[in-house]
Design an enzyme around this catalytic site. Structure first.
Site, PDB file in Angstrom:
ATOM      1  N   LYS A 161      -7.179 -91.197 -14.571  1.00  0.00           N
ATOM      2  CA  LYS A 161      -5.708 -91.226 -14.718  1.00  0.00           C
ATOM      3  C   LYS A 161      -5.009 -90.623 -13.520  1.00  0.00           C
ATOM      4  O   LYS A 161      -3.926 -91.051 -13.131  1.00  0.00           O
ATOM      5  CB  LYS A 161      -5.293 -90.495 -15.989  1.00  0.00           C
ATOM      6  CG  LYS A 161      -5.645 -89.013 -16.003  1.00  0.00           C
ATOM      7  CD  LYS A 161      -6.490 -88.675 -17.175  1.00  0.00           C
ATOM      8  CE  LYS A 161      -7.136 -87.328 -17.040  1.00  0.00           C
ATOM      9  NZ  LYS A 161      -7.999 -87.008 -18.160  1.00  0.00           N
ATOM     10  N   ARG A 168     -23.052 -86.181  -7.446  1.00  0.00           N
ATOM     11  CA  ARG A 168     -22.909 -85.261  -6.315  1.00  0.00           C
ATOM     12  C   ARG A 168     -24.204 -84.489  -6.086  1.00  0.00           C
ATOM     13  O   ARG A 168     -24.624 -84.267  -4.973  1.00  0.00           O
ATOM     14  CB  ARG A 168     -21.757 -84.295  -6.643  1.00  0.00           C
ATOM     15  CG  ARG A 168     -21.272 -83.459  -5.505  1.00  0.00           C
ATOM     16  CD  ARG A 168     -20.064 -82.667  -5.942  1.00  0.00           C
ATOM     17  NE  ARG A 168     -20.190 -82.286  -7.350  1.00  0.00           N
ATOM     18  CZ  ARG A 168     -19.213 -81.766  -8.072  1.00  0.00           C
ATOM     19  NH1 ARG A 168     -18.042 -81.576  -7.541  1.00  0.00           N
ATOM     20  NH2 ARG A 168     -19.396 -81.431  -9.343  1.00  0.00           N
ATOM     21  N   ARG A 169     -24.870 -84.074  -7.204  1.00  0.00           N
ATOM     22  CA  ARG A 169     -26.069 -83.223  -7.100  1.00  0.00           C
ATOM     23  C   ARG A 169     -27.271 -83.937  -7.728  1.00  0.00           C
ATOM     24  O   ARG A 169     -27.365 -84.039  -8.957  1.00  0.00           O
ATOM     25  CB  ARG A 169     -25.835 -81.907  -7.843  1.00  0.00           C
ATOM     26  CG  ARG A 169     -24.716 -81.081  -7.235  1.00  0.00           C
ATOM     27  CD  ARG A 169     -24.265 -80.021  -8.208  1.00  0.00           C
ATOM     28  NE  ARG A 169     -23.528 -80.578  -9.337  1.00  0.00           N
ATOM     29  CZ  ARG A 169     -23.090 -79.872 -10.373  1.00  0.00           C
ATOM     30  NH1 ARG A 169     -23.366 -78.588 -10.457  1.00  0.00           N
ATOM     31  NH2 ARG A 169     -22.406 -80.440 -11.344  1.00  0.00           N
ATOM     32  N   LYS A 213      -0.648 -89.444 -17.404  1.00  0.00           N
ATOM     33  CA  LYS A 213      -0.758 -90.428 -18.491  1.00  0.00           C
ATOM     34  C   LYS A 213       0.606 -91.039 -18.798  1.00  0.00           C
ATOM     35  O   LYS A 213       0.718 -92.238 -19.086  1.00  0.00           O
ATOM     36  CB  LYS A 213      -1.355 -89.759 -19.732  1.00  0.00           C
ATOM     37  CG  LYS A 213      -2.810 -89.334 -19.513  1.00  0.00           C
ATOM     38  CD  LYS A 213      -3.283 -88.376 -20.586  1.00  0.00           C
ATOM     39  CE  LYS A 213      -4.740 -87.991 -20.389  1.00  0.00           C
ATOM     40  NZ  LYS A 213      -5.167 -86.869 -21.241  1.00  0.00           N
ATOM     41  N   VAL A 237     -18.322 -87.779 -19.264  1.00  0.00           N
ATOM     42  CA  VAL A 237     -18.097 -89.165 -19.690  1.00  0.00           C
ATOM     43  C   VAL A 237     -19.249 -90.066 -19.217  1.00  0.00           C
ATOM     44  O   VAL A 237     -19.815 -90.843 -20.006  1.00  0.00           O
ATOM     45  CB  VAL A 237     -16.742 -89.698 -19.147  1.00  0.00           C
ATOM     46  CG1 VAL A 237     -16.533 -91.147 -19.577  1.00  0.00           C
ATOM     47  CG2 VAL A 237     -15.589 -88.822 -19.632  1.00  0.00           C
ATOM     48  N   GLU A 268     -10.636 -76.271 -19.881  1.00  0.00           N
ATOM     49  CA  GLU A 268     -11.571 -76.104 -18.772  1.00  0.00           C
ATOM     50  C   GLU A 268     -11.410 -74.709 -18.184  1.00  0.00           C
ATOM     51  O   GLU A 268     -10.428 -74.012 -18.455  1.00  0.00           O
ATOM     52  CB  GLU A 268     -11.292 -77.164 -17.718  1.00  0.00           C
ATOM     53  CG  GLU A 268     -11.584 -78.549 -18.253  1.00  0.00           C
ATOM     54  CD  GLU A 268     -11.461 -79.621 -17.209  1.00  0.00           C
ATOM     55  OE1 GLU A 268     -11.651 -79.316 -16.030  1.00  0.00           O
ATOM     56  OE2 GLU A 268     -11.186 -80.760 -17.598  1.00  0.00           O
ATOM     57  N   GLY A 277     -14.465 -74.728 -25.852  1.00  0.00           N
ATOM     58  CA  GLY A 277     -14.795 -75.807 -24.915  1.00  0.00           C
ATOM     59  C   GLY A 277     -13.705 -76.858 -24.777  1.00  0.00           C
ATOM     60  O   GLY A 277     -13.911 -77.881 -24.130  1.00  0.00           O
TER      61      GLY A 277
HETATM   62  P1  NDP Z   1     -17.256 -84.377 -14.928  1.00  0.00           P
HETATM   63  O1  NDP Z   1     -16.794 -83.337 -13.990  1.00  0.00           O
HETATM   64  O2  NDP Z   1     -17.969 -83.977 -16.146  1.00  0.00           O
HETATM   65  O3  NDP Z   1     -18.211 -85.395 -14.131  1.00  0.00           O
HETATM   66  C1  NDP Z   1     -17.918 -85.831 -12.844  1.00  0.00           C
HETATM   67  C2  NDP Z   1     -19.119 -86.584 -12.299  1.00  0.00           C
HETATM   68  O4  NDP Z   1     -18.790 -87.072 -11.012  1.00  0.00           O
HETATM   69  C3  NDP Z   1     -20.386 -85.735 -12.145  1.00  0.00           C
HETATM   70  O5  NDP Z   1     -21.498 -86.454 -12.532  1.00  0.00           O
HETATM   71  C4  NDP Z   1     -20.453 -85.451 -10.627  1.00  0.00           C
HETATM   72  O6  NDP Z   1     -21.762 -85.342 -10.131  1.00  0.00           O
HETATM   73  C5  NDP Z   1     -19.835 -86.734 -10.085  1.00  0.00           C
HETATM   74  N1  NDP Z   1     -19.249 -86.536  -8.764  1.00  0.00           N
HETATM   75  C6  NDP Z   1     -18.323 -85.640  -8.387  1.00  0.00           C
HETATM   76  N2  NDP Z   1     -18.017 -85.790  -7.078  1.00  0.00           N
HETATM   77  C7  NDP Z   1     -18.798 -86.800  -6.637  1.00  0.00           C
HETATM   78  C8  NDP Z   1     -18.959 -87.449  -5.373  1.00  0.00           C
HETATM   79  N3  NDP Z   1     -18.256 -87.072  -4.312  1.00  0.00           N
HETATM   80  N4  NDP Z   1     -19.859 -88.455  -5.284  1.00  0.00           N
HETATM   81  C9  NDP Z   1     -20.562 -88.868  -6.358  1.00  0.00           C
HETATM   82  N5  NDP Z   1     -20.442 -88.300  -7.583  1.00  0.00           N
HETATM   83  C10 NDP Z   1     -19.559 -87.285  -7.710  1.00  0.00           C
HETATM   84  O7  NDP Z   1     -15.973 -85.291 -15.262  1.00  0.00           O
HETATM   85  P2  NDP Z   1     -15.652 -86.058 -16.620  1.00  0.00           P
HETATM   86  O8  NDP Z   1     -16.817 -86.869 -17.013  1.00  0.00           O
HETATM   87  O9  NDP Z   1     -15.087 -85.105 -17.595  1.00  0.00           O
HETATM   88  O10 NDP Z   1     -14.436 -86.991 -16.170  1.00  0.00           O
HETATM   89  C11 NDP Z   1     -14.645 -88.153 -15.423  1.00  0.00           C
HETATM   90  C12 NDP Z   1     -13.359 -88.976 -15.377  1.00  0.00           C
HETATM   91  O11 NDP Z   1     -12.981 -89.338 -16.699  1.00  0.00           O
HETATM   92  C13 NDP Z   1     -12.152 -88.241 -14.791  1.00  0.00           C
HETATM   93  O12 NDP Z   1     -11.350 -89.147 -14.112  1.00  0.00           O
HETATM   94  C14 NDP Z   1     -11.421 -87.737 -16.027  1.00  0.00           C
HETATM   95  O13 NDP Z   1     -10.039 -87.531 -15.803  1.00  0.00           O
HETATM   96  C15 NDP Z   1     -11.645 -88.900 -16.970  1.00  0.00           C
HETATM   97  N6  NDP Z   1     -11.546 -88.581 -18.370  1.00  0.00           N
HETATM   98  C16 NDP Z   1     -12.295 -87.551 -18.889  1.00  0.00           C
HETATM   99  C17 NDP Z   1     -12.210 -87.257 -20.227  1.00  0.00           C
HETATM  100  C18 NDP Z   1     -13.033 -86.181 -20.819  1.00  0.00           C
HETATM  101  O14 NDP Z   1     -12.916 -85.958 -22.037  1.00  0.00           O
HETATM  102  N7  NDP Z   1     -13.882 -85.486 -20.064  1.00  0.00           N
HETATM  103  C19 NDP Z   1     -11.293 -88.009 -21.114  1.00  0.00           C
HETATM  104  C20 NDP Z   1     -10.599 -89.084 -20.471  1.00  0.00           C
HETATM  105  C21 NDP Z   1     -10.717 -89.335 -19.136  1.00  0.00           C
HETATM  106  P3  NDP Z   1     -22.769 -84.164 -10.608  1.00  0.00           P
HETATM  107  O15 NDP Z   1     -23.145 -84.527 -12.015  1.00  0.00           O
HETATM  108  O16 NDP Z   1     -23.892 -84.239  -9.673  1.00  0.00           O
HETATM  109  O17 NDP Z   1     -21.965 -82.894 -10.532  1.00  0.00           O
HETATM  110  N1  HSE Z   2      -8.013 -82.579 -20.415  1.00  0.00           N
HETATM  111  C1  HSE Z   2      -7.641 -83.756 -21.142  1.00  0.00           C
HETATM  112  C2  HSE Z   2      -7.130 -83.351 -22.517  1.00  0.00           C
HETATM  113  C3  HSE Z   2      -8.860 -84.666 -21.240  1.00  0.00           C
HETATM  114  O1  HSE Z   2      -7.167 -82.167 -22.874  1.00  0.00           O
HETATM  115  O2  HSE Z   2      -6.627 -84.197 -23.231  1.00  0.00           O
HETATM  116  C4  HSE Z   2      -8.508 -86.071 -21.571  1.00  0.00           C
HETATM  117  O3  HSE Z   2      -7.807 -86.716 -20.563  1.00  0.00           O
END
Ligand code: NDP
Ligand code: HSE
Length: 441
Positions: free
Chosen positions: A107, A46-47, A207, A15, A192, A189
């Site tokens: 969420k 994180r990285r 949710k 995101v 997860e 994809g």
């Molecule tokens: P990802 O796992 O793809 O990304 C997580 C990001 O957070 C990465 O960039 C990671 O860093 C960073 N991160 C993790 N731990 C730390 C830390 N301790 N300090 C700083 N940065 C950190 O997650 P998503 O983008 O999929 O999801 C993000 C949020 O959005 C979640 O709350 C999820 O529930 C919500 N969401 C996601 C959806 C989706 O379709 N993916 C849909 C709706 C909501 P690095 O890149 O270095 O690993």
């Molecule tokens: N894992 C969630 C889904 C991502 O499959 O709908 C969106 O929150």
């Protein structure tokens, strides 16, 4: 135009990277809509060494010091797209208490401890927006927390998890079992590597808690939500649903009602259920989400779209960013959490639902009467009964039959007790499946 509004972005994964991309691609339009340009103050990850492709952002903006970024005086808005409970909760509480606006897609955190965030927002006089946390791109939370505030919502029924909807839709389309459909979802994809949060219903339950809190002006947390996942749904269940003109969906249902003492209360649950093909949610296929809201004056409303994915979710995040930035420039903030109704959450046993029960029984006189007697003892009314021969069963015990019984609406506890007692009947060889039925009565 006024000086730039400074954004701290926490997280740059699925995101976050799309948020960064859209901020760059739409910077002129966003500035015009807000009345001030947006500037990224930093991006916490994180990285630091992770390959982030061709993201249009200066590498020196990345940091692993999320705390420093959040506390910086130079930040107006914190966008949290990391996920999880800690450290996200501490970051956001600090930001809100310091009067910074927060936009989050988290969420899990909102359902686990939304109270801390809302309290911090009230303390700091800050905005807390989270449109992306439920149903991704679909504008849903703003309608619930603003447009429908003149109305009374009675029920919210939704498909809010794309992964499980993909799996159940594939099972319905191809006759595949759960494991096979999950494998396909993983290959494409959607699921997860660890699909637990999706297939066991944790994601949908979080949710559901958020939706119920907004719909009923009551604090509802993840622990208040009755949760069942889809891992037990079989190909035979799906075939049985089809035979009834139904399909199986993982539903989140939040409904007003009265508790055993006659007080107004709410029930919030997530579980697989059969719904008739005529139900508005039945045709929601693939990984799409949809939420059906029933309001007293407005009547039924349907919200449909992409519930996940980087760009789709980033769209909702950016909508919130525009809203909180406009508020900052106008010197106002959104109304705080509305939890005045403070309704009790009913236990699952008091939720009103219907059951579809499929039994393998001995085919001999009196069996149907005995089975019907168990339903009657628990005050559960039978709506339909279908019997089909099921091949030859072990020698000396007659010929098996399959009994498929669908009930009228009854409290879940009475239905569960009925099924428990059916297990004790000598004529019942096994209970092949028990599924709730929603809609259509
Ligand atoms: P990802 O796992 O793809 O990304 C997580 C990001 O957070 C990465 O960039 C990671 O860093 C960073 N991160 C993790 N731990 C730390 C830390 N301790 N300090 C700083 N940065 C950190 O997650 P998503 O983008 O999929 O999801 C993000 C949020 O959005 C979640 O709350 C999820 O529930 C919500 N969401 C996601 C959806 C989706 O379709 N993916 C849909 C709706 C909501 P690095 O890149 O270095 O690993
Ligand atoms: N894992 C969630 C889904 C991502 O499959 O709908 C969106 O929150």
């Amino acid at each position: 135009m006024t000086s730039p509004l400074r954004l701290a972005i926490l997280g740059c994964g699925t995101v976050g990277s799309e948020v960064v991309r859209l901020l760059h691609e739409q910077s002129a339009d966003l500035a015009a809509r807000i009345g001030a340009p947006l500037e990224i103050a930093g991006i916490a990850v994180r990285r630091l060494g992770r390959d982030r492709g061709d993201l249009p952002v200066a590498p020196e903006l990345f940091t692993t010091d999320a705390v420093g970024l959040v506390k910086s005086d130079d930040v107006d808005v914190v966008i949290e797209v990391v996920g999880g409970i800690e450290p996200a909760r501490s970051w956001l509480v600090d930001a809100l208490r310091a009067g910074k606006s927060v936009v989050t897609a988290n969420k899990a955190l909102l359902a686990e401890d939304g109270a801390s965030l809302h309290d911090a927002a009230a303390d700091g006089g800050a905005d807390l927006y989270y449109e992306a946390a439920v149903a991704g791109a679909i504008p849903l939370l703003r309608p619930l927390r603003e447009s429908l505030h003149g109305d009374r919502i009675n029920r919210v029924t939704g498909i809010v998890n794309g992964t499980t909807n993909f799996i159940l839709s594939a099972m319905d389309a191809t006759g595949a079992g759960f494991a096979e459909a999950l494998e396909e979802a993983t290959e494409l994809g959607y699921a997860e590597a660890d699909p637990t949060a999706d297939v066991e219903g944790f994601d949908a339950a979080a949710k559901a808690a958020i939706l119920a809190s907004l719909a009923f002006h009551t604090r509802v947390g993840a622990a208040d939500v009755h949760r069942e996942g889809i891992t037990e749904v079989t190909a035979a269940d799906v075939a049985s649903a089809k035979a009834m003109g139904c399909t199986i969906k993982l539903l989140c249902i939040a409904a007003r009602g009265t508790d055993a003492a006659g007080r107004e209360s709410v029930s919030v649950r997530v579980h697989p259920a059969m719904i008739p093909l005529s139900h508005p949610l039945a045709s929601v296929g693939d990984a799409y989400n949809a939420v059906f809201v029933e309001a007293e004056a407005a009547g039924p409303l349907m919200f449909y779209g992409r519930g996940a994915g980087g760009a789709a979710t980033a769209s909702a995040v950016l909508g919130d960013v525009v809203a909180v930035c406009r508020n900052r420039l106008a010197g106002v903030h959104a109304p705080s959490e509305s939890a005045y109704a403070d309704l009790a959450v009913r236990p699952m046993g008091e939720a009103l639902t219907r059951y579809h029960v499929s039994l393998d029984v001995a085919d001999r006189p009196g069996v149907l009467a005995a089975v019907a007697g168990v339903f009657a003892r628990h005050d559960v009314s039978i709506a339909t009964v279908r019997q089909a021969p099921a091949g030859t069963e072990p020698a000396g015990r007659g010929v098996d039959a399959v009994l498929v019984i669908v009930t009228h609406t009854a409290p879940d506890a009475a239905l569960a007790a009925t099924v428990e007692d059916l297990r004790g009947l000598d004529a019942v060889r096994s209970i092949a499946s028990v599924l709730r039925v929603e809609g259509g009565e």
